[in-house]
Design an enzyme around this catalytic site. Structure first.
Site, PDB file in Angstrom:
ATOM      1  N   GLU A   7      29.657   7.286  -1.802  1.00 16.46           N
ATOM      2  CA  GLU A   7      29.909   6.965  -3.207  1.00 16.46           C
ATOM      3  C   GLU A   7      28.995   7.753  -4.141  1.00 16.46           C
ATOM      4  O   GLU A   7      29.441   8.271  -5.169  1.00 16.46           O
ATOM      5  CB  GLU A   7      29.717   5.468  -3.448  1.00 16.46           C
ATOM      6  CG  GLU A   7      30.020   5.048  -4.877  1.00 16.46           C
ATOM      7  CD  GLU A   7      29.717   3.577  -5.140  1.00 16.46           C
ATOM      8  OE1 GLU A   7      30.588   2.902  -5.693  1.00 16.46           O
ATOM      9  OE2 GLU A   7      28.615   3.127  -4.785  1.00 16.46           O
ATOM     10  N   GLU A  14      36.509  -6.828 -19.090  1.00 20.02           N
ATOM     11  CA  GLU A  14      37.738  -6.118 -18.749  1.00 20.02           C
ATOM     12  C   GLU A  14      38.811  -7.092 -18.269  1.00 20.02           C
ATOM     13  O   GLU A  14      39.986  -6.983 -18.647  1.00 20.02           O
ATOM     14  CB  GLU A  14      37.451  -5.078 -17.662  1.00 20.02           C
ATOM     15  CG  GLU A  14      38.661  -4.246 -17.276  1.00 20.02           C
ATOM     16  CD  GLU A  14      38.377  -3.278 -16.137  1.00 20.02           C
ATOM     17  OE1 GLU A  14      39.280  -2.485 -15.800  1.00 20.02           O
ATOM     18  OE2 GLU A  14      37.264  -3.311 -15.564  1.00 20.02           O
ATOM     19  N   LYS A  22      27.909   3.776   0.766  1.00 18.13           N
ATOM     20  CA  LYS A  22      27.238   4.080  -0.502  1.00 18.13           C
ATOM     21  C   LYS A  22      26.734   5.518  -0.528  1.00 18.13           C
ATOM     22  O   LYS A  22      26.572   6.113  -1.601  1.00 18.13           O
ATOM     23  CB  LYS A  22      26.080   3.105  -0.735  1.00 18.13           C
ATOM     24  CG  LYS A  22      26.516   1.683  -1.093  1.00 18.13           C
ATOM     25  CD  LYS A  22      27.133   1.627  -2.465  1.00 18.13           C
ATOM     26  CE  LYS A  22      27.573   0.229  -2.842  1.00 18.13           C
ATOM     27  NZ  LYS A  22      28.206   0.187  -4.169  1.00 18.13           N
ATOM     28  N   CYS A  39      33.471  -2.955  -6.622  1.00 15.88           N
ATOM     29  CA  CYS A  39      32.065  -2.862  -6.208  1.00 15.88           C
ATOM     30  C   CYS A  39      31.897  -2.233  -4.833  1.00 15.88           C
ATOM     31  O   CYS A  39      30.865  -1.631  -4.549  1.00 15.88           O
ATOM     32  CB  CYS A  39      31.430  -4.248  -6.176  1.00 15.88           C
ATOM     33  SG  CYS A  39      31.442  -5.098  -7.753  1.00 15.88           S
ATOM     34  N   SER A  44      39.478  -2.532 -11.115  1.00 21.31           N
ATOM     35  CA  SER A  44      38.641  -2.503 -12.312  1.00 21.31           C
ATOM     36  C   SER A  44      38.148  -1.075 -12.493  1.00 21.31           C
ATOM     37  O   SER A  44      37.871  -0.360 -11.527  1.00 21.31           O
ATOM     38  CB  SER A  44      37.442  -3.439 -12.130  1.00 21.31           C
ATOM     39  OG  SER A  44      36.452  -3.170 -13.098  1.00 21.31           O
ATOM     40  N   GLU A  88      32.515  12.526  -9.715  1.00 24.62           N
ATOM     41  CA  GLU A  88      32.578  11.931 -11.048  1.00 24.62           C
ATOM     42  C   GLU A  88      31.379  11.038 -11.357  1.00 24.62           C
ATOM     43  O   GLU A  88      31.238  10.545 -12.482  1.00 24.62           O
ATOM     44  CB  GLU A  88      33.875  11.126 -11.215  1.00 24.62           C
ATOM     45  CG  GLU A  88      33.957   9.862 -10.387  1.00 24.62           C
ATOM     46  CD  GLU A  88      34.555  10.068  -9.013  1.00 24.62           C
ATOM     47  OE1 GLU A  88      35.078   9.091  -8.443  1.00 24.62           O
ATOM     48  OE2 GLU A  88      34.487  11.192  -8.492  1.00 24.62           O
ATOM     49  N   GLU A 111      32.922  -5.960 -16.245  1.00 27.71           N
ATOM     50  CA  GLU A 111      34.097  -6.360 -15.466  1.00 27.71           C
ATOM     51  C   GLU A 111      34.697  -7.658 -15.992  1.00 27.71           C
ATOM     52  O   GLU A 111      35.926  -7.809 -16.073  1.00 27.71           O
ATOM     53  CB  GLU A 111      33.713  -6.513 -13.997  1.00 27.71           C
ATOM     54  CG  GLU A 111      34.895  -6.638 -13.055  1.00 27.71           C
ATOM     55  CD  GLU A 111      34.431  -6.617 -11.611  1.00 27.71           C
ATOM     56  OE1 GLU A 111      34.750  -5.652 -10.899  1.00 27.71           O
ATOM     57  OE2 GLU A 111      33.741  -7.572 -11.190  1.00 27.71           O
ATOM     58  N   CYS A 162      28.379  -7.924   1.729  1.00 31.93           N
ATOM     59  CA  CYS A 162      27.350  -6.895   1.909  1.00 31.93           C
ATOM     60  C   CYS A 162      26.229  -7.302   2.853  1.00 31.93           C
ATOM     61  O   CYS A 162      25.577  -6.443   3.443  1.00 31.93           O
ATOM     62  CB  CYS A 162      26.749  -6.534   0.560  1.00 31.93           C
ATOM     63  SG  CYS A 162      27.977  -5.969  -0.638  1.00 31.93           S
TER      64      CYS A 162
END
Length: 458
Positions: free
Chosen positions: A240, A161, A237, A178, A198, A245, A158, A382
């Protein structure tokens, strides 16, 4: 459904609607509520705040036991059954760790280690990485790794990037990716802005991809036999890891997610004496981490970790102060200008999803002049995730958040290595396997394209 509200138990107090960042909870006062699945981002804050529960006096023992069975809760779980809840995957993990044909590998997010001990009577925010690692080995996981390693890996990707976008004229501002609830919100509500995200996967998904590729390679294991478990403070999560993908390893990168609370259930169900465990270390190399990796658990942590590394990658000099306190804070939006050599890096940090909407509207109107923005859905990052230990009283919640944040920063300051790029096993994985940040292999395994539709099954 990953998150549900039980109509048999909901009293319609609507406390959950007050904390929902996307107004997804609907219903009249005094009547059972329901979740609008077109709006829900699965952050789990409704679960944290729900106070409606099944009473043995009113409903009886059999009713409560039936509810436990409906939710797949272990028989050993004796805590109250609340109206708002998330799907429980403890039984799936128990089956995996008892299956001799599977190699089970587990990773733990930064925020779990400052909260899991609360499930065993420790003070709010008590830091227990060593006991947590020991408990996971007692549970019979074959490898005990750490998402903090992948947090360091995330910074390498990141940060690189961001540098590329800033110096070569890429899409700005760049948003962090994230937090899956934030990503889901942006995809579904502002799809034209997803190119500002990102392209990095979250640390959870990076670790999952590494476990089934590099981890399989160094352990001389057939990747098809690896069952990858993730312990997270976040209910989203679970969503996710099921995204179609997230399979760049050639397999599903993360097979199942347990929340911090579910890990507590599992430890108790397996009759492990958490309090008397001797501290152990995580397995290397995929469990080695820096202080920068561990502060991912608090709002501003991703930004601070990125600056620690980005400063040195750009200037080729040591950062004057490793503690970038101007990006730390709690609920709300704050912005700073960080001097990085000749570059004035314009950064913003958002905690609490409602606080990002005005920024997105400004971005739509091309009025947002920032380079890099960290977004976390939950109030203080978190450590306040929907999967963390449940706190019923507001004063407990305030104390827990404060203590978890303090413990996180203390953990960072006590570690010998505090910058992601100085983690020796991060250097090693690039030398031996990935090549370089943003290279062909790392792009394939660690990056993705964020774009889903509302037809995605929740």
């Amino acid at each position: 459904m990953i998150i549900s509200i039980d109509k048999d138990l909901c009293t319609g107090c609507r406390e959950c609607s007050k904390v929902c960042p996307v107004d997804a909870i609907e219903g009249d006062q005094g009547k059972p509520q329901q979740i609008n699945t077109d709006k829900c981002i699965l952050c789990g804050q409704c679960i944290q705040t729900c106070k409606s529960y099944a009473s043995i006096i009113d409903e009886g023992f059999e009713f409560i036991e039936n509810k436990r069975d409906e939710r797949n809760l272990p028989k050993s779980v004796k805590e109250p059954i609340f109206a708002a809840f998330n799907v429980c995957d403890v039984e799936r993990v128990k089956k995996a760790i008892s299956n001799p044909n599977l190699i089970t590998m587990v990773q733990c997010a930064p925020a779990v280690r400052v909260a899991i001990a609360e499930e065993f009577g420790y003070d709010l925010g008590y830091l227990t990485p060593g006991k947590m690692a020991a408990a996971l080995r007692k549970l019979n996981f074959d490898k005990v790794y750490d998402t903090n390693f992948a947090a360091d890996l995330t910074i390498m990707e990141e940060g690189s990037e961001l540098i590329k976008r800033v110096t070569e004229g890429g899409k700005l501002p760049m948003f962090t990716s994230c937090c899956p609830a934030w990503v889901k919100f942006l995809e579904e509500n502002y799809p034209k802005l997803t190119d500002h995200l990102s392209s990095c996967k979250s640390p959870q998904q990076m670790e999952g991809a590494m476990i089934k590729t590099y981890g399989a390679q160094i352990n001389n294991i057939d990747a098809s036999k690896i069952y990858s478990v993730s312990i997270m403070p976040c209910t989203c999560k679970k969503f996710e890891c099921d995204r179609e993908e997230m399979n760049s390893s050639g397999y599903k990168d993360v097979d199942v997610v347990l929340t911090t609370r579910e890990l507590g259930y599992l430890i108790k169900d397996m009759k492990i004496d958490f309090s008397n465990l001797k501290e152990e270390k995580f397995d290397s190399p995929l469990g080695t981490y820096s202080g920068a990796g561990t502060i991912f658990g608090v709002t501003g942590g991703v930004m601070e970790a990125a600056i620690r590394t980005g400063y040195e990658l750009i200037t080729k000099e040591s950062i004057p102060n490793v503690e970038v306190v101007q990006v730390r804070g709690e609920d709300g939006f704050r912005q700073s200008i960080i001097k990085v050599g000749k570059l004035n890096l314009r950064v913003g940090v958002v905690s609490g999803l409602k606080n990002v909407i005005p920024l997105l509207e400004k971005l739509n109107c091309k009025e947002l002049e920032l380079d890099f923005i960290e977004v976390m859905t939950c109030p203080v990052g978190c450590v306040s995730g929907g999967g963390q230990p449940k706190l019923l009283l507001e004063e407990y919640k305030k104390t827990a958040y404060e203590n978890r944040i303090k413990a996180t920063y203390a953990h960072d300051s006590n570690l010998e290595i505090r910058k992601s790029h100085e983690n020796p096993d991060i250097q090693k994985i690039y030398d031996e396997f990935l090549g370089e940040p943003l290279g062909e292999k790392s792009h394939h395994l660690l990056h993705t394209k964020y774009a889903i539709t509302k037809e995605v099954v929740k």
